[in-house]
Write an enzyme that holds these catalytic residues in place. Structure first.
Site, PDB file in Angstrom:
ATOM      1  N   ALA A  35       7.325  -8.250  12.989  1.00 41.75           N
ATOM      2  CA  ALA A  35       7.493  -7.750  11.616  1.00 41.75           C
ATOM      3  C   ALA A  35       8.025  -8.813  10.664  1.00 41.75           C
ATOM      4  O   ALA A  35       7.468  -9.036   9.579  1.00 41.75           O
ATOM      5  CB  ALA A  35       8.413  -6.532  11.617  1.00 41.75           C
ATOM      6  N   ASN A 166      12.168  -0.237   8.975  1.00 38.20           N
ATOM      7  CA  ASN A 166      11.165  -0.517  10.007  1.00 38.20           C
ATOM      8  C   ASN A 166      11.608   0.018  11.364  1.00 38.20           C
ATOM      9  O   ASN A 166      11.703  -0.723  12.348  1.00 38.20           O
ATOM     10  CB  ASN A 166      10.898  -2.024  10.079  1.00 38.20           C
ATOM     11  CG  ASN A 166       9.460  -2.336  10.482  1.00 38.20           C
ATOM     12  OD1 ASN A 166       8.812  -1.525  11.139  1.00 38.20           O
ATOM     13  ND2 ASN A 166       8.986  -3.505  10.111  1.00 38.20           N
ATOM     14  N   ASP A 258       4.518  -4.621   6.122  1.00 41.38           N
ATOM     15  CA  ASP A 258       5.012  -5.993   5.990  1.00 41.38           C
ATOM     16  C   ASP A 258       4.365  -6.668   4.784  1.00 41.38           C
ATOM     17  O   ASP A 258       5.016  -7.419   4.049  1.00 41.38           O
ATOM     18  CB  ASP A 258       4.707  -6.795   7.258  1.00 41.38           C
ATOM     19  CG  ASP A 258       5.301  -6.163   8.507  1.00 41.38           C
ATOM     20  OD1 ASP A 258       6.368  -5.537   8.401  1.00 41.38           O
ATOM     21  OD2 ASP A 258       4.694  -6.297   9.586  1.00 41.38           O
ATOM     22  N   ASN A 282       1.173  -2.670  -3.457  1.00 43.96           N
ATOM     23  CA  ASN A 282       0.164  -1.727  -2.961  1.00 43.96           C
ATOM     24  C   ASN A 282      -1.167  -2.425  -2.700  1.00 43.96           C
ATOM     25  O   ASN A 282      -1.874  -2.118  -1.740  1.00 43.96           O
ATOM     26  CB  ASN A 282      -0.054  -0.605  -3.979  1.00 43.96           C
ATOM     27  CG  ASN A 282       1.002   0.477  -3.898  1.00 43.96           C
ATOM     28  OD1 ASN A 282       1.898   0.420  -3.061  1.00 43.96           O
ATOM     29  ND2 ASN A 282       0.914   1.453  -4.770  1.00 43.96           N
TER      30      ASN A 282
END
Length: 316
Positions: A35, A166, A258, A282
């Site tokens: 990540a 996360n 991520d 986005n």
């Protein structure tokens, strides 16, 4: 010196060459994953100066990961090799719709030998952002004290702390995750969370309620990732919803969050408005899910700008 630093382990990711249950997959391709490494790669491809703190196994997989990250332009001065544990590995299972599961083989992880005093204070003295996730403290209980020391270093140097919970419930249970991550929140400036993670931490999936509870800890900016429903962000008394950008095709959902983080960090550093930052983040998320792999779909800045500016691509 990098303007963004992050800490976390990396893994060799084995991607199946066929879709469906992992037990029927017998051919894989080796790639890099993790990540925090994904976020470092995402930021570097956007033209940001990025440093990664980690330890790898002193083996062929560890050498591969180090060379790969160096090739992405990441500052590796705080990445070293450990002889006491092999480089971590994970195998992915990908369904026909792009969803899937990940199976980890990371105990013991080589990063467990890393201590807070192994990290030079000068890195925090020059950085603008310290990015962290809930993955590193979930790998081993000793990592939680290391993370707390690093958070204190970041605050002492006036570094903006960006946290993505996360939460990986394969690594720790929900109560343990909530207790640990909420203990970090007083040191956090920017929270980038999924709506399901928000529910675990704050007992609500309503973005405005997540933001209100997070801001009670002193967090000035909160973003809530909602997948196909888009995202929401609140900064002090400003708030904005942003619709998701429809991807060309959903191939692999791993790494989308991520990519969002990297895009949001870019917006923070470049002084974009809240609406511009969400739109940028986005867009990267939609680009990532269109490509198979953990970080293969993370775009370069010109690729994001081309989509935002609706430029036509010359294919031949």
């Amino acid at each position: 010196m990098p303007e963004i630093i992050t800490i976390g382990d990396a893994m060799v990711t084995m991607n199946p060459l066929r879709r469906g249950p992992l037990r029927f997959s017998d051919t894989f391709e080796r790639t890099a994953g993790g990540a925090e490494l994904n976020v470092a790669i995402g930021c570097a491809r956007l033209g940001l100066s990025t440093g990664w703190i980690s330890r790898l196994g002193k083996d062929e997989f560890g050498r591969y990961l180090k060379h790969f990250a160096q090739g992405e332009g990441i500052d590796m001065s705080h990445v070293s090799f450990s002889q006491h544990a092999p480089t971590s590995v994970n195998f992915k299972e990908i369904n026909e719709d792009g969803s899937g599961r990940t199976f980890y083989y990371r105990h013991p992880s080589p990063i467990t030998s890393l201590k807070a005093n192994d990290i030079a204070d000068r890195w925090f003295g020059s950085a603008q952002i310290f990015h962290m996730t809930g993955v590193y403290p979930a790998i081993h209980p000793e990592h939680r004290a290391v993370m707390m020391e690093l958070l204190k270093k970041a605050k002492a140097h006036g570094v903006t702390v960006v946290m993505d919970p996360n939460i990986r419930l394969k690594l720790w249970d929900a109560d343990e995750a909530k207790e640990t991550l909420t203990s970090f929140l007083p040191y956090v400036d920017v929270l980038l969370t999924g709506d399901e993670e928000g529910e675990l931490l704050f007992e609500t999936q309503v973005p405005e309620e997540i933001a209100a509870q997070a801001q009670a800890y002193g967090i000035h900016t909160v973003a809530v990732k909602m997948g196909a429903q888009g995202s929401f962000a609140k900064r002090k008394d400003q708030q904005h919803y942003c619709s998701a950008r429809k991807p060309r095709k959903i191939v692999d959902t791993v790494g989308a969050g991520d990519g969002f983080d990297a895009g949001f960090i870019y917006g923070l550093l470049k002084g974009l408005t809240l609406e511009e930052t969400l739109t940028f983040a986005n867009t990267i998320g939609s680009m990532v899910v269109s490509v198979s792999g953990d970080n293969e779909g993370l775009p370069y800045l010109e690729d994001v700008l081309a989509i935002l500016n609706e430029e036509k691509t010359i294919e031949r």
